[in-house]
Design a protein around this motif. Structure first.
Motif, PDB file in Angstrom:
ATOM      1  N   GLY A   1       0.826  -1.204   0.000  1.00  0.00           N
ATOM      2  CA  GLY A   1       0.000   0.000   0.000  1.00  0.00           C
ATOM      3  C   GLY A   1       0.863   1.258   0.000  1.00  0.00           C
ATOM      4  N   SER A   2       1.920   1.241   0.824  1.00  0.00           N
ATOM      5  CA  SER A   2       2.805   2.406   0.896  1.00  0.00           C
ATOM      6  C   SER A   2       3.491   2.646  -0.443  1.00  0.00           C
TER       7      SER A   2
ATOM      8  N   LEU B   1       2.630   1.644  -3.380  1.00  0.00           N
ATOM      9  CA  LEU B   1       1.664   2.013  -4.402  1.00  0.00           C
ATOM     10  C   LEU B   1       1.364   3.518  -4.322  1.00  0.00           C
ATOM     11  N   ALA B   2       1.129   4.013  -3.104  1.00  0.00           N
ATOM     12  CA  ALA B   2       0.842   5.437  -2.912  1.00  0.00           C
ATOM     13  C   ALA B   2       1.992   6.283  -3.434  1.00  0.00           C
TER      14      ALA B   2
ATOM     15  N   VAL C   1      -4.330  10.022  -5.441  1.00  0.00           N
ATOM     16  CA  VAL C   1      -3.651   8.935  -4.722  1.00  0.00           C
ATOM     17  C   VAL C   1      -4.615   8.054  -3.914  1.00  0.00           C
TER      18      VAL C   1
ATOM     19  N   VAL D   1      -5.134   4.078  -4.819  1.00  0.00           N
ATOM     20  CA  VAL D   1      -4.653   3.103  -3.832  1.00  0.00           C
ATOM     21  C   VAL D   1      -5.775   2.140  -3.461  1.00  0.00           C
TER      22      VAL D   1
ATOM     23  N   VAL E   1      -4.624  -0.086   2.525  1.00  0.00           N
ATOM     24  CA  VAL E   1      -5.108   1.294   2.441  1.00  0.00           C
ATOM     25  C   VAL E   1      -4.447   2.133   3.530  1.00  0.00           C
TER      26      VAL E   1
ATOM     27  N   GLY F   1      -0.995   3.180   2.511  1.00  0.00           N
ATOM     28  CA  GLY F   1      -1.037   4.329   1.619  1.00  0.00           C
ATOM     29  C   GLY F   1      -1.321   5.605   2.393  1.00  0.00           C
ATOM     30  N   TYR F   2      -2.230   5.500   3.357  1.00  0.00           N
ATOM     31  CA  TYR F   2      -2.624   6.643   4.191  1.00  0.00           C
ATOM     32  C   TYR F   2      -1.423   7.200   4.955  1.00  0.00           C
TER      33      TYR F   2
ATOM     34  N   ALA G   1       0.929   8.934   2.522  1.00  0.00           N
ATOM     35  CA  ALA G   1       0.319  10.134   1.953  1.00  0.00           C
ATOM     36  C   ALA G   1       0.244  11.253   2.985  1.00  0.00           C
TER      37      ALA G   1
ATOM     38  N   TYR H   1      -8.067  12.304   2.970  1.00  0.00           N
ATOM     39  CA  TYR H   1      -7.622  11.026   2.404  1.00  0.00           C
ATOM     40  C   TYR H   1      -8.664   9.946   2.657  1.00  0.00           C
TER      41      TYR H   1
ATOM     42  N   THR I   1     -11.168   8.011  -0.007  1.00  0.00           N
ATOM     43  CA  THR I   1     -11.110   6.550  -0.095  1.00  0.00           C
ATOM     44  C   THR I   1     -12.508   5.956   0.003  1.00  0.00           C
TER      45      THR I   1
END
Lengths: 255, 257
Positions: free
Chosen positions: B65-66, B68-69, B85, B89, B165, B168-169, B172, B183, B187
């Motif tokens: 996830g990280s 990908l973001a 983003v 994600v 997720v 990614g959060y 981000a 964010y 989502t």
């Protein structure tokens, strides 16, 4: 008396290799028959065919007069309940403690509750000379002789009518082998079972059998009472029981 | 050597494998519905397949996830789409990466373990011993693993989706200047039920593939230690390939409208 087990013209081949080439064999109720023969002569295949683990290509196998050659599913399970087997390497379930190994057939095969099954397991362990606390060990913690004893306890746990012994003394020292032989004789009598064993250990064969049959070239080439084996008049049998390199049996040294 | 003969032999081997695998699958499916049901064994397998896979699935999902973001942010920079983003994600994780990453990680962990365990049981005659104790080996060994894997994989993927997720959060909000509230709102607003459910359906199928290939290769292992090793390798390789192939098929089926 009708025979307990009867094999009629049983044939089995693996690829192009013919292992059993028409085996005829009869085991009387409450008798103990030992099949002798060299390594790779199809002794194990014979037993596994009776057990239904291997399917013969031709021939008929009768148990108590019932044709079991092609039984499957529930009908097969019903026949399996008559059998107990001591495997060569023990074949104990290493994920389960000893008592649960012994009680396995009772719990899984017959749906008995765990508590009474455990009591019976402890009782059977005592019969093969093992203390109750062995029941809580795991198979990896056991010595070779103890493994065979536990295997024997598992084989007799559900009071089978027929017990199979696959090389019961292989890998044991001579004294332990003799102890296991004695245990086999006494437990088989005790349960009142019919015994069918395979071995190439002649000391064991003489001790645990009433009758001996010799398997060679995929056929039974001789059978008779244990006492008669020294006067069989069969050169193959003579060579085998005396363990001579010279004789009619030619071992395939190259595979 | 005759090239036609070797092509022929390879084809025959392949067909024989497909035949054996189909028969095995059929037998296993028939055994699922037949009594008895071994609840205790299913419970054990749920622990081993599901619960103990949580750390590995959680960690890989977080890092996926990280990354990908980060990729979307840096790549999106080139044409001014950094703002999407969160949407990409959640889409990427729930539809694709969550199930595939979890499936592949569990394949490595579980298919290998199943093949090694059943393979060892096979070569030490424990499977024959089951038969002599009036217990059907397929019913006793295969069915609990199949049921547990099909139940556990969707749950693992649901958790992997959330953690992915979250990965990614974290990136981000920490290094891209997103506000946490925006964010999460983006989502939640963007993700549809279809995105999530399609991923969970995939997960169930992957679970079936993993348990089936582990059991099949274990049951067909031959010889001693080497045979078990080969079975383990074959279980991981075949389940991974089948997962990726099934993923493509399922994607085209589920989103074909």
């Amino acid at each position: 008396m009708s025979p307990k087990i009867q094999l009629i013209g049983v044939k089995k081949r693996f690829g192009s290799k013919v292992v059993l080439d028409g085996v005829d064999l009869t085991v009387e109720p409450r008798s103990s028959l030992v099949i002798i023969g060299g390594s790779g002569t199809g002794k194990s295949v014979t037993i596994k065919s009776i057990l239904g683990i291997i399917r013969p290509d031709e021939g008929t196998i009768l148990v108590d007069g019932e044709d079991v050659t092609h039984l499957r599913g529930a009908a097969r399970d019903k026949v399996m309940k008559k059998f107990g087997m001591l495997f060569q390497g023990g074949a104990l379930f290493d994920s389960l403690p000893v008592w649960e190994n012994v009680a396995f057939g009772l719990i899984q095969g017959r749906g008995m509750a765990r508590k009474p099954a455990r009591d019976i397991a402890i009782e059977k362990l005592a019969k093969v000379g093992l203390a109750a606390d062995v029941g809580d060990l795991f198979p990896v913690e056991l010595s070779g002789g103890m493994l065979k004893r536990v295997g024997l306890a598992r084989a007799i746990a559900s009071d089978p009518e027929i017990i199979f012994f696959d090389e019961p003394t292989t890998g044991l020292d001579p004294i332990m082998a003799d102890i296991i032989n004695d245990l086999i004789v006494s437990t088989v009598k005790d349960v009142g079972a019919t015994a069918l064993s395979i071995t190439h250990d002649m000391i064991s064969a003489r001790k645990i059998s009433d009758k001996i049959a010799m398997l060679y070239g995929g056929k039974i080439i001789w059978q008779g009472p244990t006492a008669a084996i020294d006067n069989s008049g069969n050169p193959y049998v003579d060579q085998f029981i005396h363990g001579k390199a010279e004789g009619p049996i030619k071992m395939a040294v190259k595979a | 050597m005759n090239p036609f003969a070797s092509i022929g032999r390879a084809t025959m081997t392949l067909l024989a494998h497909i035949g054996r695998l189909s028969t095995f699958t059929g037998t296993a499916l028939a055994a699922i519905v037949a009594p008895p049901i071994y609840g205790r064994l299913i419970g054990q397998q749920i622990m081993r397949i599901g619960y103990y896979s949580l750390p590995v699935v959680g960690l890989t999902a977080f890092f996926t996830g990280s990354a990908l973001a980060l990729q979307i942010f840096l790549g999106g920079n080139r044409f001014g789409t950094e703002a999407v983003v969160p949407q990409i994600v959640v889409l990427g994780i729930t539809r694709e990466l969550g199930p595939v990453i979890a499936g592949l990680m569990v394949a490595g962990r579980v298919a290998a373990a199943i093949a090694a365990e059943i393979g060892t049981m096979k070569v030490t005659e424990q499977i024959d011993a089951l038969t002599t104790l009036a217990t059907n080996p397929i019913k006793y060994l295969v069915v609990p693993r199949l049921i547990a894997a099909v139940l556990c994989l969707p749950l693992l993927v649901a958790i992997a989706d959330s953690i992915g997720v979250f990965g990614g959060y974290v990136v981000a909000t920490q290094s891209m200047g997103f506000s946490g509230g925006t964010y999460l709102k983006n989502t939640v607003d963007f993700a549809t039920q279809e995105d999530i459910v399609s991923g969970l359906i995939k997960a169930g199928v992957f679970g079936f593939i993993i348990a089936l290939m582990g059991c099949y290769n274990g049951f067909n292992s031959k010889g001693g230690a080497q045979g078990v090793g080969n079975a383990t390798t074959a279980a991981v390789v075949s389940s991974s390939i089948l997962i990726l192939a099934a993923n493509y098929l399922l994607t085209s089926l589920l989103f074909s409208k």
